[in-house]
Design a protein around this motif. Structure first.
Motif, short mmCIF file in Angstrom:
data_model
loop_
_atom_site.label_atom_id
_atom_site.label_comp_id
_atom_site.label_asym_id
_atom_site.label_seq_id
_atom_site.Cartn_x
_atom_site.Cartn_y
_atom_site.Cartn_z
N CYS A 98 0.83 -1.22 0.00
CA CYS A 98 0.00 0.00 0.00
C CYS A 98 0.86 1.26 0.00
CB CYS A 98 -0.95 0.01 1.19
SG CYS A 98 -0.18 0.57 2.74
N CYS A 101 3.66 2.83 4.97
CA CYS A 101 4.78 2.79 5.93
C CYS A 101 6.11 3.09 5.28
CB CYS A 101 4.86 1.41 6.56
SG CYS A 101 5.45 0.14 5.40
N CYS A 135 1.00 -4.25 5.79
CA CYS A 135 0.86 -5.13 4.64
C CYS A 135 1.78 -6.35 4.76
CB CYS A 135 1.19 -4.40 3.36
SG CYS A 135 0.11 -3.00 3.03
S1 FES Z 1 3.36 -1.34 2.51
FE1 FES Z 1 1.38 -1.10 3.41
S2 FES Z 1 1.83 -0.68 5.49
FE2 FES Z 1 3.73 -1.23 4.65
#
Ligand code: FES
Ligand code: FES
Length: 152
Positions: A98, A101, A135
């Motif tokens: 996503c 973070c 994720c």
């Molecule tokens: S890539 Fe989605 S929270 Fe880390």
């Protein structure tokens, strides 16, 4: 309110804010440096990680008054063209899911490699474990830090 002059990404920037305002909100709301993310606000997730004098710090916990003349680097200032070795490795390994973070992860990794260009796998794991990825991209994050260490 006091006027703070901050050294951010090599530029002097001024913010008129209460002394206990977290650096995170100064970056995001006053300077529109929105690459740095809010996750938990209590120092637990690492989404808000920036560099202060080259060290990774959690900007959600850092009152603006404590920064003083320290050099702050955000993800926007890590490299001119997005080509810091960690950013190159992130792209090669295709780390993000996503993405939320990721700025914090990259800033944590870049600070690690600055103090130790060739960390052991354990050092990478121990350091990066402090940054949460909802994720679950942890394997790719670790792989990318190792790939970046070979570029430095
Ligand atoms: S890539 Fe989605 S929270 Fe880390
Ligand atoms: S938002 Fe700062 S550590 Fe989570």
């Amino acid at each position: 309110m006091p006027l703070y002059t901050l050294n951010i990404n090599g530029e002097k920037m001024q913010a008129d804010v209460a002394e206990d305002t977290p650096l995170l909100w100064v970056l995001r709301d006053h300077f529109r440096l929105t690459g740095t993310k809010y996750g938990c606000g209590i120092g637990q997730c690492g989404a808000c990680t920036v560099h202060l004098n080259g060290n990774a710090v959690r900007s959600c916990l850092m009152p603006v008054s404590s920064v003083q003349t320290g050099a702050i680097t955000t993800i926007e200032g890590l490299s001119e063209n997005g080509d810091h070795p960690v950013q190159q490795a992130w792209e090669e390994v295709d780390v993000p899911q996503c993405g939320y973070c990721q700025a914090g992860q990259i800033m944590t990794a870049a600070a690690l490699l600055k103090r130790n260009a060739k960390p052991s796998v354990n050092e990478v794991v121990n350091t990066m474990n402090a940054n949460i990825c909802r994720c679950g991209a942890y394997h790719r994050i670790r792989e990318a830090v190792i790939v970046a260490s070979k570029k430095i």
